[in-house]
Design a protein around this motif. Structure first.
Motif, mmCIF file in Angstrom:
data_model
loop_
_atom_site.group_PDB
_atom_site.id
_atom_site.type_symbol
_atom_site.label_atom_id
_atom_site.label_comp_id
_atom_site.label_asym_id
_atom_site.label_seq_id
_atom_site.Cartn_x
_atom_site.Cartn_y
_atom_site.Cartn_z
ATOM 1 N N GLY A 157 0.615 -1.062 -0.091
ATOM 2 C CA GLY A 157 0.083 -0.197 0.126
ATOM 3 C C GLY A 157 0.865 1.290 0.033
ATOM 4 N N ARG A 158 2.304 1.338 -0.018
ATOM 5 C CA ARG A 158 2.955 2.185 -0.366
ATOM 6 C C ARG A 158 3.020 2.671 -1.809
ATOM 7 N NH1 ARG A 158 5.833 -1.107 3.232
ATOM 8 N NH2 ARG A 158 7.134 -1.919 1.647
ATOM 9 N N CYS A 159 2.076 3.192 -2.421
ATOM 10 C CA CYS A 159 1.918 3.428 -3.745
ATOM 11 C C CYS A 159 2.866 4.474 -4.095
ATOM 12 C CB CYS A 159 0.535 3.431 -4.101
ATOM 13 S SG CYS A 159 -0.334 1.720 -3.925
ATOM 14 N N GLN A 160 2.784 5.646 -3.362
ATOM 15 C CA GLN A 160 3.613 6.670 -3.751
ATOM 16 C C GLN A 160 5.098 6.316 -3.685
ATOM 17 O OE1 GLN A 160 2.375 9.964 -4.569
ATOM 18 N NE2 GLN A 160 4.540 10.019 -5.028
ATOM 19 N N GLN A 161 5.402 5.663 -2.775
ATOM 20 C CA GLN A 161 6.954 5.162 -2.950
ATOM 21 C C GLN A 161 7.361 4.525 -4.073
ATOM 22 O OE1 GLN A 161 6.956 4.466 1.966
ATOM 23 N NE2 GLN A 161 8.933 4.135 1.060
ATOM 24 N N ALA A 162 6.332 3.599 -4.489
ATOM 25 C CA ALA A 162 6.478 2.616 -5.700
ATOM 26 C C ALA A 162 6.381 3.666 -6.710
ATOM 27 C CB ALA A 162 5.412 1.719 -5.986
ATOM 28 N N LEU A 163 5.604 4.783 -6.860
ATOM 29 C CA LEU A 163 5.607 5.627 -8.075
ATOM 30 C C LEU A 163 6.683 6.393 -8.114
ATOM 31 C CD1 LEU A 163 3.574 6.474 -10.163
ATOM 32 C CD2 LEU A 163 2.884 8.365 -8.786
ATOM 33 N N ASP A 164 7.586 6.809 -7.022
ATOM 34 C CA ASP A 164 8.721 7.480 -6.910
ATOM 35 C C ASP A 164 9.846 6.989 -7.488
ATOM 36 O OD1 ASP A 164 7.532 9.711 -5.618
ATOM 37 O OD2 ASP A 164 7.991 9.167 -3.461
ATOM 38 N N LEU A 165 9.870 5.455 -7.629
ATOM 39 C CA LEU A 165 10.834 4.433 -7.960
ATOM 40 C C LEU A 165 10.564 4.428 -9.498
ATOM 41 C CD1 LEU A 165 10.988 1.586 -5.674
ATOM 42 C CD2 LEU A 165 13.089 3.219 -6.636
ATOM 43 N N MET A 166 9.284 4.320 -10.032
ATOM 44 C CA MET A 166 9.066 3.913 -11.486
ATOM 45 C C MET A 166 9.137 5.155 -12.375
ATOM 46 S SD MET A 166 8.676 0.903 -11.898
ATOM 47 C CE MET A 166 10.146 0.807 -10.970
ATOM 48 N N PHE A 211 -4.433 3.350 -7.623
ATOM 49 C CA PHE A 211 -4.697 2.934 -6.295
ATOM 50 C C PHE A 211 -4.359 4.066 -5.399
ATOM 51 C CE2 PHE A 211 -5.105 -1.051 -8.348
ATOM 52 C CZ PHE A 211 -5.965 -1.895 -7.267
ATOM 53 N N LEU A 212 -3.559 5.181 -5.836
ATOM 54 C CA LEU A 212 -3.400 6.486 -4.871
ATOM 55 C C LEU A 212 -4.823 7.214 -4.976
ATOM 56 C CD1 LEU A 212 0.393 7.315 -5.818
ATOM 57 C CD2 LEU A 212 -0.654 6.720 -3.644
ATOM 58 N N GLY A 213 -5.604 6.985 -6.010
ATOM 59 C CA GLY A 213 -6.692 7.919 -6.192
ATOM 60 C C GLY A 213 -6.502 9.055 -7.153
ATOM 61 N N GLN A 214 -5.420 8.841 -8.035
ATOM 62 C CA GLN A 214 -5.171 9.994 -8.796
ATOM 63 C C GLN A 214 -5.564 9.740 -10.197
ATOM 64 O OE1 GLN A 214 -0.981 11.351 -8.694
ATOM 65 N NE2 GLN A 214 -0.599 11.044 -6.182
ATOM 66 N N TYR A 215 -6.833 9.794 -10.276
ATOM 67 C CA TYR A 215 -7.420 9.193 -11.496
ATOM 68 C C TYR A 215 -7.253 10.181 -12.837
ATOM 69 C CZ TYR A 215 -9.722 6.423 -7.993
ATOM 70 O OH TYR A 215 -10.061 5.431 -6.923
ATOM 71 N N GLU A 216 -7.297 11.430 -12.724
ATOM 72 C CA GLU A 216 -6.968 12.414 -13.904
ATOM 73 C C GLU A 216 -5.619 12.036 -14.347
ATOM 74 O OE1 GLU A 216 -8.253 16.317 -12.696
ATOM 75 O OE2 GLU A 216 -10.236 15.852 -13.073
#
Length: 496
Positions: free
Chosen positions: A131-140, A171-176
């Protein structure tokens, strides 16, 4: 080229021939590295991987150039370590590596680019699963930019990184942001769109699912399964199958036999297609596929849904939506969802935690505020949940008109978005359903008839008409006769 196209068996056959012929250690090391990767994608057992590593190490014997041997063995060591991580992340052999282990591994500046990207993807998957989706995004997101400097890894890993960025944004809810990002790949060059299409369809399906559009989600999942059976270089077929099965079951459709498989079973979807792709057998052990397998009731040995907090959050939320507030209070589901969401990243998690807090309150206004905040973020399931729960509270306090207004807005949003409200909210919405007589009176009122004229037309008293209209106004949450032209019958099942 074969590996970047996902033609794993063809690539493996070519690499085995090359390894028999090569003597140059630099080229031989690269060939072994590719062989190791393609073998993991095929989904072979650990014994074969160990044989590859042993053979790789032994081929350094007899070479006089100490510097070349050192570089060759350094690549072997990096390959062996990344393979250990890969097996612990992508199979049920466990234990999962710690984040610090992978971070320390990636700090080695001498790691080959290929090994580094594999390590980053694994670390991203660990973050995502927790559930650490922001950290995953910061990597990718930086990885996607870095790939542009490495043409060979870019061909192999860009689709995988693309999928993970899209998944975590959703899954972060950043749909746009997710929609804009996915659209930027939707019209990719003709020669590469086949490799993206399955991942794009899967992400579209996930977006619809998270926002309650179950019918649209099911259509997109079916499309994703079809596309991934043709080209699955991202190893997503098993995940798509499980999500498709979940949606079929939710809508009460029969689940095709080909989708009813467990972790140890075989399936015709594991066959090799004409272009050398491998089917579900090569992707069913990936961490997200295992998470949904656990949610569907057939976890891998030693695993359970609790091992995958992100996916558990969504399953628990789905269950809480079917419960009344007292039923929720009597269960442990509300506390579990609150705990899960509180420890996870993104606005979606925050809204879910806030919803669980407010469902224990007797006040309707905070739920209305939550709905407004969630509406701004397009978190539509939370919106209709909050409106329906607030409406219940107003009904209990005798404020039928405010109850009707909220339920009418919920029904309009459900219709506009093509959402599945769920059984419980559908029952709450039925509070605003107009009776046959009420519908008849509304129809006459819309035609411009006054109360006396309606009474004469229906051969009833004017007071009876006024009583019916009072109840209609309460159910629809309106205060003036003129609003009937705009209220419609959407708030009740008669109009939907």
């Amino acid at each position: 080229m074969l590996l970047s196209m996902g033609r794993h068996h063809a690539a493996r056959a070519l690499l085995l021939r090359l390894i028999d012929q090569l003597t140059d250690l630099a080229l031989l090391g690269q060939a072994y590295a590719y062989l190791l990767e393609v073998t993991t994608n095929i989904g072979t057992d650990g014994a074969e991987l160990e044989r590859i590593l042993d053979d790789w190490k032994h081929r350094a014997r007899g070479h006089a150039d100490a510097e070349e041997v050192s570089s060759f063995l350094a690549l072997h060591s990096a390959g062996a370590r990344v393979l250990d991580f890969w097996l612990r992340v992508n199979t049920a052999r466990g234990p999962l590596p710690s984040v610090s282990e992978l971070q320390e591994f990636l700090e080695d500046r001498l790691l080959p680019a290929q090994v580094r990207f594999i390590g980053m993807i694994m670390l991203s998957d660990l973050h995502t699963s927790a559930g650490r989706c922001q950290q995953a995004l910061d990597l990718m997101e930086p990885a996607l930019q870095d790939l542009k400097e490495y043409p060979v890894p870019q061909a192999m890993y860009e689709v995988r990184v693309f999928f993970r960025i899209g998944w975590n944004l959703l899954f972060l809810g950043q749909y746009e942001r997710a929609a804009a990002f996915i659209d930027s790949y939707r019209h990719a060059r003709l020669r590469s769109i086949q490799y993206y299409q399955g991942a794009i369809s899967l992400l579209d399906g996930v977006s619809h699912l998270l926002q309650g559009r179950v019918q649209l989600a099911m259509a997109k999942m079916a499309e994703a399964v079809t596309e991934l059976q043709i080209a699955d270089i991202t190893q997503l077929l098993a995940l798509a199958n499980k999500l498709y099965r979940l949606l079929l079951a939710r809508l009460g459709f029969p689940v095709p036999e080909s989708l009813v498989i467990g972790p140890g079973s075989s399936s015709s979807s594991g066959t090799i297609s004409l272009n050398g792709q491998l089917g579900e057998e090569s992707s069913k052990q990936r961490i997200l596929a295992r998470a949904f397998a656990a949610g569907l009731g057939y976890p891998y040995p030693g695993e359970s849904l609790e091992c995958f907090p992100l996916v558990e959050r969504e399953f628990v939320f789905s269950m809480t939506r079917q419960l009344g507030d007292q039923e929720l209070a009597d269960s442990q589901l509300g506390e579990r969802l609150r705990a899960l969401a509180a420890g996870q990243q993104g606005s979606r998690a925050a809204f879910l935690a806030r919803l669980m807090d407010l469902r224990g309150s007797e006040l309707g206004e905070p739920l209305e505020q939550l709905a407004q905040d969630a509406l701004a973020k397009k978190e539509y399931l939370v919106v209709i949940e909050a409106w329906a729960r607030a409406a219940e509270r107003y009904a209990q306090s005798g404020d039928q008109r405010r109850c009707g207004a909220l339920l009418r807005r919920a029904a309009q949003l459900i219709d506009q978005q093509g959402m599945d409200p769920g059984k419980y909210i559908a029952r709450v919405l039925a509070m605003t359903e107009l009776t046959a007589r009420e519908t008849e009176i509304v129809s006459l009122a819309r035609q411009g008839l006054n109360n006396a004229q309606i009474a004469r037309t229906l051969t009833v008293s004017q007071r009876t008409v006024e009583g019916h209209l009072y109840r209609v106004f309460s159910k629809l949450g309106i205060t003036e006769r003129a609003e009937l032209d705009h209220a419609g019958l959407e708030a009740g099942t008669t109009g939907r």
